[in-house]
Design a protein around this motif. Sequence first.
Motif, short mmCIF file in Angstrom:
data_model
loop_
_atom_site.label_atom_id
_atom_site.label_comp_id
_atom_site.label_asym_id
_atom_site.label_seq_id
_atom_site.Cartn_x
_atom_site.Cartn_y
_atom_site.Cartn_z
N ASN A 68 -5.89 -1.28 0.68
CA ASN A 68 -4.91 -2.24 1.18
C ASN A 68 -4.90 -2.27 2.71
OD1 ASN A 68 -1.74 -2.68 2.03
ND2 ASN A 68 -2.32 -3.93 0.28
N GLY A 118 0.82 -1.20 0.00
CA GLY A 118 0.00 0.00 0.00
C GLY A 118 0.86 1.26 0.00
N SER A 135 -6.19 5.90 -2.86
CA SER A 135 -7.31 4.97 -2.75
C SER A 135 -6.82 3.54 -2.62
CB SER A 135 -8.21 5.09 -3.99
OG SER A 135 -8.75 6.39 -4.09
N TYR A 136 -5.77 3.18 -3.37
CA TYR A 136 -5.23 1.83 -3.26
C TYR A 136 -4.66 1.60 -1.86
CZ TYR A 136 -2.40 -2.31 -4.03
OH TYR A 136 -1.85 -3.57 -3.92
#
Length: 227
Positions: free
Chosen positions: A219, A141, A214-215
């Motif tokens: 994560n 992340g 956002s990822y």
Amino acid sequence: MEHPLGTTASGEDVLSRLIYGASSTLLTGIVGGLIIVSVGLTIGTLSGYYGGKVDSLLMRATDFAYGIPIIPTAIVLVAYFGMGFWSSVLIIGLLLWRGNARVFRSQVLQIKEREHIKAAKMLGASDWYVITRHILPNMMGMVVLFLALGTGITILISAGLAFLGFMDPYIPSWGVMLRNAYSSGNMTEAWWWAIPPGAMISLTVLAVFLLGRSYERVNEEQVNQVA
């Protein structure tokens, strides 16, 4: 309607140049971001995992890198090595890794103290196995977030260097479009030469950062569910 964003002084369609310049601009950002994250991740991981003299040496190198001004150094190196596309991207990437190395080091220091890491070491797992199978997956992340940040910063700095005339003017990019618009002396009258590429640079950097953030959030939620 044939030229929705107008044309330049030489009759070139601005929209066509905007679309064509997107590939080189994004390629610059992605390659630069990969270099930044690769160098920073390598230094941060080795420093945090091994500690001791390795940690001291790598962190002193990071401290030295912090003392190097980015734009002036990039201008000098680009002027010395030439305004090639790959050389310019490489120079930008090698100057910007310093910011994420310390963050990755702190992450490794936290992760390596977890019970499953200690258990893997007690069972005889090699350092390479522990780093690649246990430490790096838990940092994905943060890695993606810094890749997004590196991509955005590389786009901004390369656009700045192109505007100053230190990037190859024959490689179409949004920074070169801004440079050409400024050199024409008609930015006020012919606003459609400068506003579209400037807006695209801003929106692209914002979009890349939001994707990375956002990822990272997704994560973190997955890791918390597993824990």
